[in-house]
Design a protein around this motif. Structure first.
Motif, mmCIF file in Angstrom:
data_model
loop_
_atom_site.group_PDB
_atom_site.id
_atom_site.type_symbol
_atom_site.label_atom_id
_atom_site.label_comp_id
_atom_site.label_asym_id
_atom_site.label_seq_id
_atom_site.Cartn_x
_atom_site.Cartn_y
_atom_site.Cartn_z
ATOM 1 N N GLY A 1 0.818 -1.207 0.000
ATOM 2 C CA GLY A 1 0.000 0.000 0.000
ATOM 3 C C GLY A 1 0.853 1.258 0.000
ATOM 4 N N GLY A 2 1.922 1.257 0.804
ATOM 5 C CA GLY A 2 2.817 2.416 0.825
ATOM 6 C C GLY A 2 3.503 2.625 -0.515
ATOM 7 N N ILE A 3 3.937 1.535 -1.157
ATOM 8 C CA ILE A 3 4.580 1.651 -2.469
ATOM 9 C C ILE A 3 3.599 2.208 -3.496
ATOM 10 C CG2 ILE A 3 5.548 0.310 -4.376
ATOM 11 C CD1 ILE A 3 6.810 -1.528 -2.284
ATOM 12 N N ALA A 4 2.351 1.714 -3.448
ATOM 13 C CA ALA A 4 1.337 2.223 -4.375
ATOM 14 C C ALA A 4 1.085 3.710 -4.146
ATOM 15 C CB ALA A 4 0.045 1.423 -4.217
ATOM 16 N N LEU A 5 1.055 4.112 -2.875
ATOM 17 C CA LEU A 5 0.826 5.525 -2.555
ATOM 18 C C LEU A 5 1.960 6.394 -3.088
ATOM 19 C CD1 LEU A 5 -0.799 7.707 -1.006
ATOM 20 C CD2 LEU A 5 0.597 7.161 0.996
ATOM 21 N N VAL A 6 3.205 5.994 -2.835
ATOM 22 C CA VAL A 6 4.354 6.785 -3.261
ATOM 23 C C VAL A 6 4.480 6.776 -4.783
ATOM 24 C CG1 VAL A 6 6.868 6.936 -3.183
ATOM 25 C CG2 VAL A 6 5.583 6.455 -1.101
ATOM 26 N N GLY A 7 4.379 5.573 -5.375
ATOM 27 C CA GLY A 7 4.502 5.487 -6.823
ATOM 28 C C GLY A 7 3.389 6.229 -7.544
ATOM 29 N N GLY A 8 2.156 6.094 -7.045
ATOM 30 C CA GLY A 8 1.044 6.804 -7.664
ATOM 31 C C GLY A 8 1.174 8.308 -7.539
ATOM 32 N N GLY A 9 1.629 8.764 -6.358
ATOM 33 C CA GLY A 9 1.819 10.199 -6.188
ATOM 34 C C GLY A 9 2.897 10.742 -7.111
ATOM 35 N N SER A 10 3.988 9.988 -7.268
ATOM 36 C CA SER A 10 5.066 10.420 -8.169
ATOM 37 C C SER A 10 4.566 10.490 -9.613
ATOM 38 C CB SER A 10 6.243 9.451 -8.053
ATOM 39 O OG SER A 10 7.241 9.745 -9.003
ATOM 40 N N TRP A 11 3.791 9.500 -10.020
ATOM 41 C CA TRP A 11 3.251 9.485 -11.387
ATOM 42 C C TRP A 11 2.288 10.651 -11.618
ATOM 43 C CZ3 TRP A 11 3.772 8.032 -16.140
ATOM 44 C CH2 TRP A 11 2.676 7.982 -16.999
ATOM 45 N N LEU A 12 1.421 10.900 -10.650
ATOM 46 C CA LEU A 12 0.488 12.016 -10.789
ATOM 47 C C LEU A 12 1.234 13.347 -10.833
ATOM 48 C CD1 LEU A 12 -2.434 10.944 -8.414
ATOM 49 C CD2 LEU A 12 -2.456 11.035 -10.918
ATOM 50 N N ALA A 13 2.278 13.485 -10.024
ATOM 51 C CA ALA A 13 3.063 14.719 -10.060
ATOM 52 C C ALA A 13 3.681 14.926 -11.435
ATOM 53 C CB ALA A 13 4.153 14.672 -8.990
ATOM 54 N N PHE A 14 4.100 13.840 -12.066
ATOM 55 C CA PHE A 14 4.694 13.939 -13.402
ATOM 56 C C PHE A 14 3.638 14.308 -14.448
ATOM 57 C CE2 PHE A 14 5.774 11.985 -17.485
ATOM 58 C CZ PHE A 14 7.026 12.535 -17.718
ATOM 59 N N THR A 15 2.527 13.601 -14.445
ATOM 60 C CA THR A 15 1.527 13.796 -15.500
ATOM 61 C C THR A 15 0.693 15.060 -15.307
ATOM 62 O OG1 THR A 15 0.015 12.334 -14.275
ATOM 63 C CG2 THR A 15 1.359 11.345 -16.020
ATOM 64 N N ARG A 16 0.486 15.481 -14.052
ATOM 65 C CA ARG A 16 -0.385 16.630 -13.803
ATOM 66 C C ARG A 16 0.391 17.939 -13.657
ATOM 67 N NH1 ARG A 16 -5.340 14.567 -11.887
ATOM 68 N NH2 ARG A 16 -5.672 12.617 -13.053
ATOM 69 N N ALA A 17 1.590 17.866 -13.085
ATOM 70 C CA ALA A 17 2.314 19.110 -12.798
ATOM 71 C C ALA A 17 3.711 19.166 -13.408
ATOM 72 C CB ALA A 17 2.416 19.302 -11.275
ATOM 73 N N ASN A 18 4.102 18.133 -14.145
ATOM 74 C CA ASN A 18 5.447 18.077 -14.746
ATOM 75 C C ASN A 18 6.556 18.119 -13.699
ATOM 76 O OD1 ASN A 18 4.482 17.826 -17.307
ATOM 77 N ND2 ASN A 18 5.119 19.836 -18.015
ATOM 78 N N TYR A 19 6.276 17.593 -12.510
ATOM 79 C CA TYR A 19 7.266 17.524 -11.454
ATOM 80 C C TYR A 19 7.946 16.148 -11.476
ATOM 81 C CZ TYR A 19 5.685 21.826 -9.148
ATOM 82 O OH TYR A 19 5.388 23.129 -8.842
ATOM 83 N N LEU A 20 9.254 16.149 -11.239
ATOM 84 C CA LEU A 20 10.019 14.911 -11.131
ATOM 85 C C LEU A 20 10.287 14.638 -9.658
ATOM 86 C CD1 LEU A 20 12.562 15.512 -14.046
ATOM 87 C CD2 LEU A 20 10.599 13.972 -14.064
ATOM 88 N N LEU A 21 9.465 13.784 -9.076
ATOM 89 C CA LEU A 21 9.611 13.400 -7.674
ATOM 90 C C LEU A 21 10.026 11.931 -7.636
ATOM 91 C CD1 LEU A 21 6.439 15.104 -6.129
ATOM 92 C CD2 LEU A 21 8.753 16.026 -6.399
ATOM 93 N N ASP A 22 11.151 11.660 -7.029
ATOM 94 C CA ASP A 22 11.757 10.331 -7.056
ATOM 95 C C ASP A 22 11.125 9.431 -5.994
ATOM 96 O OD1 ASP A 22 13.348 8.143 -7.272
ATOM 97 O OD2 ASP A 22 15.235 9.160 -6.804
ATOM 98 N N PRO A 23 10.432 8.358 -6.402
ATOM 99 C CA PRO A 23 9.839 7.440 -5.413
ATOM 100 C C PRO A 23 10.826 6.401 -4.901
ATOM 101 C CG PRO A 23 9.259 6.706 -7.616
ATOM 102 C CD PRO A 23 10.098 7.963 -7.791
#
Length: 745
Positions: free
Chosen positions: A398-420
């Motif tokens: 669940g934690g991996i899904a939360l971190v990975g999903g948040g990183s993906w959303l940051a990339f697709t929605r805000a063009n942010y590169l957040l390293d999971p």
């Protein structure tokens, strides 16, 4: 009382979890190369999954000097008249800027004056060469073309210190302190010819720096050359196309009022656009999908595109001219492609600046990632001992899904590169360490035996260690053993033709059946050395028939290779590089076998002269053109098999000569008349050869030519014929013992 006991019981697991978490934090702060590249690989995967979409009316196009253009217009470099025609055509079609990702630093050798000088040296009529020399040079013609068009020229920056000082067409206006701490410094430059540089409206550097894994992910917009700020080709292309003045560079002055640390770049402003950059003056490239307009250069130069099509393709656009042909040596790796023209990076950088679509690694990203490591990892440290392994695994997922999903959303929605990577690594590390700690006592013996799998290859040895762990002590024993070394012929040349993944796939297809044969013949697989196999018999299990098992395994491996050559090339999805051949050396003798290595890492292996000799025998298969070469000690243990004495050889690194034999087949072949005839002929040949009876030896070769060819060893006959001819011309003398001195391994 119960809760107190539970806390005491959980304390070792909690301490172990905290240690694991602290280690992850230290690694995150240190950013070691391998782990740091995992985050970059994640960002690459994001780009492949969601590349930047480019509108059909995007204002950037590429004229590609591709392989087809090289085939049609001739090898590179082309005459500058071709580049002048290309420039004029693009300018006439209304290109907003014509940007050369080519450094034109040397004069055109096809210019009339150069050709005239060559003809003078060849003795051509003086009047003709002088008249030809008066024609304008191709470089001058290209300079005139540059002067008529909005051209941006390119230059290389390097750290070698040669070349002149760059004089920017439009100098940077600096706001703040010179960003000398992180922006790359260069002392040298390879510049265009002065006439071309003077005629161009802009000029920018094309030097790109890849990450440690060789992939280009960022493009610099600014560099420092001999203390002067100079623009990149992509930034200069935008300036010329927009008709803008000098770009502005915003840099931190260390006061804390601007982003970044002291002496770091913050942003570039040009033509009303604010372009954020990192401290080194670089932009992360959000590489586009394949929608950008790409025109093969030959279509533009040869007129395959009519004027109307040209206008539609380039009017109002920034047109980059670069090459994807291998001969131009301007290929780079990007997150979307393994090998593409470097012009792709420059075009993508300019495209992003026009679209205002920027990937960003925000200044606060590292702090957020560290906070997630502490929160998620610390929470798991406290909860996992109570949750247990199964529910703890669900919590980790669940934690991996939360971190990975948040990183993906940051990339697709805000063009942010957040390293999971680091939060995920913290969860996994804490889970793994605490799970081991919780079950340590109950699983101690099993974990110990499991560690032995990393030290031993033989399943029988693993069983023995399980019964007697004291056998893990360093040491060995001397035993009579048979040793086999197998190698693929021409493997290095094969590897050049295929990618690393294809080479691995081929080795799997080859090594698997070879290993099956060896294991079926009771061999112990010592190691794989690239494409080579080292195996031995009579350890750890006793094998009284080890010489014959080794010989039969070698014959079966040769037969299996022939069968693979017959069946594999036609199999779908299998990489098989044509006709594969192998060489096998087998030797028998005394070896020391046992646990070799250090106290930290053991390997069940063997050492001794017998092993070295087996390797040398394998090397001799190439010289004697036979698939299997065996030593004299092993040959003595193989009565009835089809053995032929090859020669007496003094191998590299060994003083004593060795009589070597070719193993051609089993008992069935040994009884055939063709083999008997070959064995008799070659034995007589060696006797005449060692007696320096060259005529007699050549006569025997002529007589037995058919027998050699019938058994597939015609190369052996050719070798002996060549040696006889050499020794006849340079006799070895009366003291010659007939031993051949090998000169290579």
């Amino acid at each position: 009382m119960f809760h107190r006991l539970r806390r005491l019981r959980d304390a070792p697991a909690i301490v172990a979890g905290l240690v694991a978490l602290a280690l992850v934090v230290l690694l995150q702060l240190a950013q070691p190369g391998m782990l740091g590249r995992i985050g970059l690989a994640v960002f690459d995967a994001y780009q492949r999954a969601a590349p930047r979409q480019v509108d059909e009316d995007a204002r950037v196009a590429v004229v590609d000097i591709d392989e087809a253009s090289i085939e049609r217009l001739g090898q590179w470099p082309w005459p500058r008249t071709e580049l002048a025609a290309l420039t004029d055509r693009l300018s006439a079609a209304g290109a907003a800027a014509v940007v050369f990702d080519i450094v034109l630093s040397e004069p055109d050798r096809t210019s009339p004056a150069e050709v005239a000088a060559l003809q003078r040296r060849l003795g051509t009529e003086a009047a003709l060469t002088e008249a030809f020399a008066q024609l304008p040079s191709h470089d001058a013609l290209l300079a005139r073309s540059f002067a008529r068009a909005p051209v941006v020229a390119a230059y290389f920056l390097d750290r070698g210190g040669h070349g002149g000082t760059i004089e920017p067409k439009a100098s940077f206006t600096l706001h703040g302190t010179l960003p000398s701490r992180e922006v790359r410094h260069y002392d040298g430059a390879i510049q265009p010819l002065p006439a071309l540089e003077a005629a161009a409206r802009g000029s920018g550097f094309v030097s790109l720096e890849s990450d440690a894994d060789g992939i280009v992910r960022r493009a610099p917009l600014v560099a420092i050359h001999r203390g002067v700020l100079v623009p990149s080709l992509s930034l200069e292309a935008l300036r010329v196309a927009e008709g803008a003045g000098s770009p502005d560079l915003l840099a931190s002055d260390g006061s804390g009022e601007t982003l970044g640390a002291g002496g770091a770049a913050v942003a570039v402003r040009l033509a009303g656009r604010a372009i954020p950059v990192n401290g080194a003056g670089e932009r992360w490239i959000h590489f586009p999908s394949a929608a950008r307009m790409v025109l093969p250069a030959w279509q533009v130069i040869d007129g395959a595109l009519d004027d109307e099509a040209m206008v539609r393709a380039v009017r109002g656009k920034i047109v980059f001219i670069g090459g994807s042909a291998a001969g131009l040596q301007d290929l780079v790796s990007t997150p979307l492609a393994e090998r593409v023209g470097g012009v792709t990076v420059h075009a993508a950088a300019t495209e992003q600046m026009l679209a205002g679509d920027f990937l960003e690694r925000p200044d606060w990203a590292f702090g957020l990632e560290l906070l997630l490591v502490l929160l998620l990892g610390g929470g798991l440290v406290l909860l996992l001992p109570r949750l247990g392994a199964a529910f703890g695994a669900l919590a980790v997922l669940g934690g991996i899904a939360l971190v990975g999903g948040g990183s993906w959303l940051a990339f697709t929605r805000a063009n942010y590169l957040l390293d999971p990577t680091w939060p995920v690594l913290a969860l996994l590390a804490v889970y793994a360490v605490q799970t081991v700690a919780v079950f340590y006592r109950e699983e101690r013996r099993r974990a110990y035996i499991h560690s032995a799998f990393d030290r031993y290859l033989s399943p029988e040895m693993v069983r023995r260690i399980a019964e007697d762990p004291d056998q893990l002590e360093l040491g060995g024993e001397e035993r009579e053993m048979s040793v086999l070394m197998c190698d693929i012929r021409g493997f290095s040349r094969m590897s050049e033709r295929y990618s690393p993944r294809e080479v691995i796939d081929f080795l799997i297809e080859f090594l698997t059946p070879m290993s099956d044969i060896l294991l079926a013949r009771q061999a112990t697989l010592d190691k794989y050395i690239g494409d080579a196999i080292l195996a031995f018999w009579n350890a750890p299990l006793d094998d009284p028939d080890h010489p014959r098992n080794a010989a039969r395994a070698a014959l079966e491996m040769v037969a299996a290779t022939a069968e693979l050559n017959r069946t594999m090339p036609g199999r779908k999805g299998v990489v098989w590089p044509g006709e594969v051949s192998i060489g096998i050396g087998i030797n028998a003798g005394l070896c020391c076998v046992g646990n070799m290595g250090s106290r930290q890492r053991l390997s069940y292996s063997l050492i001794g002269d017998t092993v070295n000799m087996a390797s040398r025998l394998e090397g001799l298969t190439k010289q004697y053109h036979v698939p299997i070469v065996v030593g004299s000690a092993l040959a003595a243990e193989l009565p009835g098999l089809a053995l032929v004495e090859l020669d007496r050889v003094r191998v590299v690194g060994r003083d004593a000569p060795e009589t070597i034999f070719a193993l051609l087949g089993d008992e069935g072949l040994a009884g055939e008349s063709g083999f008997v005839r070959l064995a008799e002929t070659h034995s007589a040949l060696l006797k005449a050869y060692r007696a320096q009876q060259w005529d007699r030896a050549e006569a025997l070769l002529d007589e037995g030519e058919g027998a050699y060819a019938a058994l597939g060893v015609a190369g052996l006959a050719a070798l002996m014929r060549e040696r006889i001819a050499s020794l006849r011309g340079d006799p070895p003398g009366e003291g010659w013992d007939g031993v051949y001195q090998a000169v290579s391994k």
